[in-house]
Design an enzyme around this catalytic site. Structure first.
Site, PDB file in Angstrom:
ATOM      1  N   SER A 196      29.875 113.425  57.247  1.00  0.00           N
ATOM      2  CA  SER A 196      29.092 112.788  57.278  1.00  0.00           C
ATOM      3  C   SER A 196      29.608 111.341  57.833  1.00  0.00           C
ATOM      4  O   SER A 196      28.759 110.590  58.460  1.00  0.00           O
ATOM      5  CB  SER A 196      28.273 112.529  55.990  1.00  0.00           C
ATOM      6  OG  SER A 196      28.878 112.245  54.891  1.00  0.00           O
ATOM      7  N   HIS A 239      24.057 117.052  58.349  1.00  0.00           N
ATOM      8  CA  HIS A 239      24.088 116.473  59.825  1.00  0.00           C
ATOM      9  C   HIS A 239      24.090 117.282  60.966  1.00  0.00           C
ATOM     10  O   HIS A 239      24.404 116.715  62.048  1.00  0.00           O
ATOM     11  CB  HIS A 239      25.558 115.334  59.591  1.00  0.00           C
ATOM     12  CG  HIS A 239      25.410 114.578  58.404  1.00  0.00           C
ATOM     13  ND1 HIS A 239      24.584 113.166  58.741  1.00  0.00           N
ATOM     14  CD2 HIS A 239      25.643 114.477  57.412  1.00  0.00           C
ATOM     15  CE1 HIS A 239      24.684 112.429  57.793  1.00  0.00           C
ATOM     16  NE2 HIS A 239      25.191 113.414  56.803  1.00  0.00           N
ATOM     17  N   LYS A 268      17.146 114.137  57.499  1.00  0.00           N
ATOM     18  CA  LYS A 268      18.286 113.821  58.994  1.00  0.00           C
ATOM     19  C   LYS A 268      17.546 114.627  59.866  1.00  0.00           C
ATOM     20  O   LYS A 268      16.600 113.802  60.413  1.00  0.00           O
ATOM     21  CB  LYS A 268      19.596 114.041  58.406  1.00  0.00           C
ATOM     22  CG  LYS A 268      20.024 113.313  57.380  1.00  0.00           C
ATOM     23  CD  LYS A 268      21.248 113.587  56.471  1.00  0.00           C
ATOM     24  CE  LYS A 268      21.562 112.392  55.521  1.00  0.00           C
ATOM     25  NZ  LYS A 268      22.397 113.198  54.488  1.00  0.00           N
TER      26      LYS A 268
HETATM   27  C1  LIG Z   1      22.785 112.986  52.933  1.00  0.00           C
HETATM   28  C2  LIG Z   1      23.465 113.986  52.515  1.00  0.00           C
HETATM   29  C3  LIG Z   1      23.168 114.588  51.291  1.00  0.00           C
HETATM   30  C4  LIG Z   1      22.036 114.391  50.251  1.00  0.00           C
HETATM   31  O1  LIG Z   1      20.867 114.580  50.939  1.00  0.00           O
HETATM   32  P1  LIG Z   1      19.520 113.771  50.516  1.00  0.00           P
HETATM   33  O2  LIG Z   1      18.322 114.719  50.840  1.00  0.00           O
HETATM   34  O3  LIG Z   1      19.628 112.617  51.245  1.00  0.00           O
HETATM   35  O4  LIG Z   1      19.858 113.588  48.985  1.00  0.00           O
HETATM   36  C5  LIG Z   1      24.142 115.718  50.889  1.00  0.00           C
HETATM   37  N1  LIG Z   1      25.010 115.996  51.821  1.00  0.00           N
HETATM   38  C6  LIG Z   1      25.302 115.555  52.936  1.00  0.00           C
HETATM   39  C7  LIG Z   1      26.493 115.633  53.739  1.00  0.00           C
HETATM   40  C8  LIG Z   1      24.719 114.361  53.230  1.00  0.00           C
HETATM   41  O5  LIG Z   1      24.981 113.464  54.406  1.00  0.00           O
END
Ligand SMILES: *Cc1c(COP(=O)(O)O)cnc(C)c1O
Length: 389
Positions: free
Chosen positions: A179, A207, A239
């Site tokens: 990330s 991602h 995302k």
């Molecule tokens: C954003 C993210 C999460 C958390 O997801 P949310 O739905 O925002 O709680 C978990 N793992 C990774 C790698 C992330 O980038």
């Protein structure tokens, strides 16, 4: 005698002195490449809405229509009376999309990761995590009570050595696309190693989903890995898909285990059904519109080349996450503030999100950016880093 919690104020002060203090900016517009922040318009280079779907008319329309049908709240947890036809249909469609037997929705990615790892492992088991894994994966591993082993980033030899020394059920856990760095996990090799050691492999593709792979299938499509290679696939909806929530995909046994045992599934309110309907609309766009992924590739390539020419330190990334390594936290914050003054929103990422001394500007692209936006950003980065602005 010291007053209770008097250390809190001291700690906040220390954070500020180290350039590590975090604060929020108030957004008054929808998500998009142009944001209104504190009354000013800025060009957005820090969102995870990679495909530009968070405010897409089809997605917005599906949400509104679902609110008319279902109202807003889901009423309860999935196992009580909160599991709607909307949730159920989305699970089926995500299973087809990821090529897995079944899918289970979670309210957030953070909760999915904590719930899954704790449901699969306990005392006597072992979890193996890449050092750069997302905080939620690390927390899930720690909370599970299993022996917790971190291996050096993407270091297959280190992982093998640690696997060889362990017993019990073994789970190897990794981000698909990292990330804060944007690079890919060596999943093809990890899958082979995990099999050789009778371990399961869990991939968090927050991602990659929708963004990587010809059809947006994410990191597993990129490497061509099925359910027998990656037994536990976690994806987020907030995302690339532009909405909110998360899911876990895998075998019938995995999903039924989670329904019975994942505490962050059982003991929480289901997502609003309208979120599920909006996500169904966004999934259709993800599947149908390859141009969004093609455009992201072009934007990222243009940026990398330009940044290298300017002598900036780019990182090894073929995703829309294109960080510029700065090092010092305060310098990263200063650069981010200067960019904001010039009308560009780029976030400074500092420890503990990344390692000490590796603060960075995390530049991310959206399919809604144009090449001109990239050139404008490069131009202002050049002026700022040379002290001309
Ligand atoms: C954003 C993210 C999460 C958390 O997801 P949310 O739905 O925002 O709680 C978990 N793992 C990774 C790698 C992330 O980038």
């Amino acid at each position: 005698m010291t007053k209770a919690f008097s250390h809190l104020a001291t700690r906040l002060n220390d954070l500020a002195l180290q350039g590590l203090y975090r604060s929020r900016r108030v957004v008054t517009s929808p998500q998009g490449i142009e944001l209104a922040i504190d009354g000013e318009k800025v060009v957005n280079f820090c969102s995870n809405d990679y495909l530009g779907l968070a405010n897409h008319p089809d997605v917005v329309q599906a949400f509104k229509a679902a609110v008319d049908r279902y109202g807003v709240g889901s009423g309860s947890a999935h196992l009580i009376c909160g599991h709607s036809a909307a949730h159920h249909a989305l699970e089926d469609e995500l299973a087809a999309f990821t090529g897995r037997d079944r899918v289970l929705l979670f309210s957030t990615g953070y909760m999915a990761n904590i719930g899954v790892i704790s449901a699969l492992l306990g005392r006597g088991d072992a979890v193996f995590e890449d050092r750069l894994n997302h905080a939620s994966l690390l927390d899930g591993g720690l909370l599970s009570g299993a022996r917790f082993k971190r291996y050096a980033h993407a270091d297959v030899a280190d992982l093998v050595a640690k696997l060889a020394r362990s017993s019990g059920n073994k789970l190897v856990v990794t981000d698909g696309v990292f990330s804060m760095d944007g690079d890919f996990a060596p999943l093809d090799t990890l899958a082979v190693i995990a099999k050789n050691h009778q371990a399961w492999l869990m991939v968090d593709d927050a991602h990659g989903l929708g963004v990587i792979g010809k059809n947006g299938g994410g990191i597993i499509e990129h490497y061509g890995l099925g359910q027998d290679d990656v037994q536990v696939l976690m994806g987020t909806l907030g995302k690339g898909l532009g909405t909110f929530g998360a899911f876990v995909a895998g075998s019938e046994i995995l999903i039924e285990t989670l329904i019975q045992q994942a505490r962050t599934y059982v003991y929480t309110t289901a997502l609003p059904p309208a979120i599920a309907e909006a996500t169904r609309a966004s999934l259709k766009l993800v599947i149908a519109e390859n141009w969004r992924r093609d455009k992201l590739q072009k934007l990222a390539e243009r940026f990398r080349q330009g940044a290298e020419q300017l002598g900036l330190t780019v990182m090894t990334s073929s995703s829309p996450i294109q960080p510029i390594l700065i090092g010092d936290s305060q310098r990263a914050v200063d650069l981010s503030n200067s960019l904001l003054k010039a009308g560009f929103l780029v976030s400074a990422i500092r420890p503990p999100t990344v390692h000490q001394g590796s603060a960075r500007l995390r530049v991310t692209f959206s399919a809604l950016h144009e090449l001109e936006h990239v050139d404008q950003l490069l131009d202002v980065l050049d002026q700022i880093s040379a002290g001309r602005k």
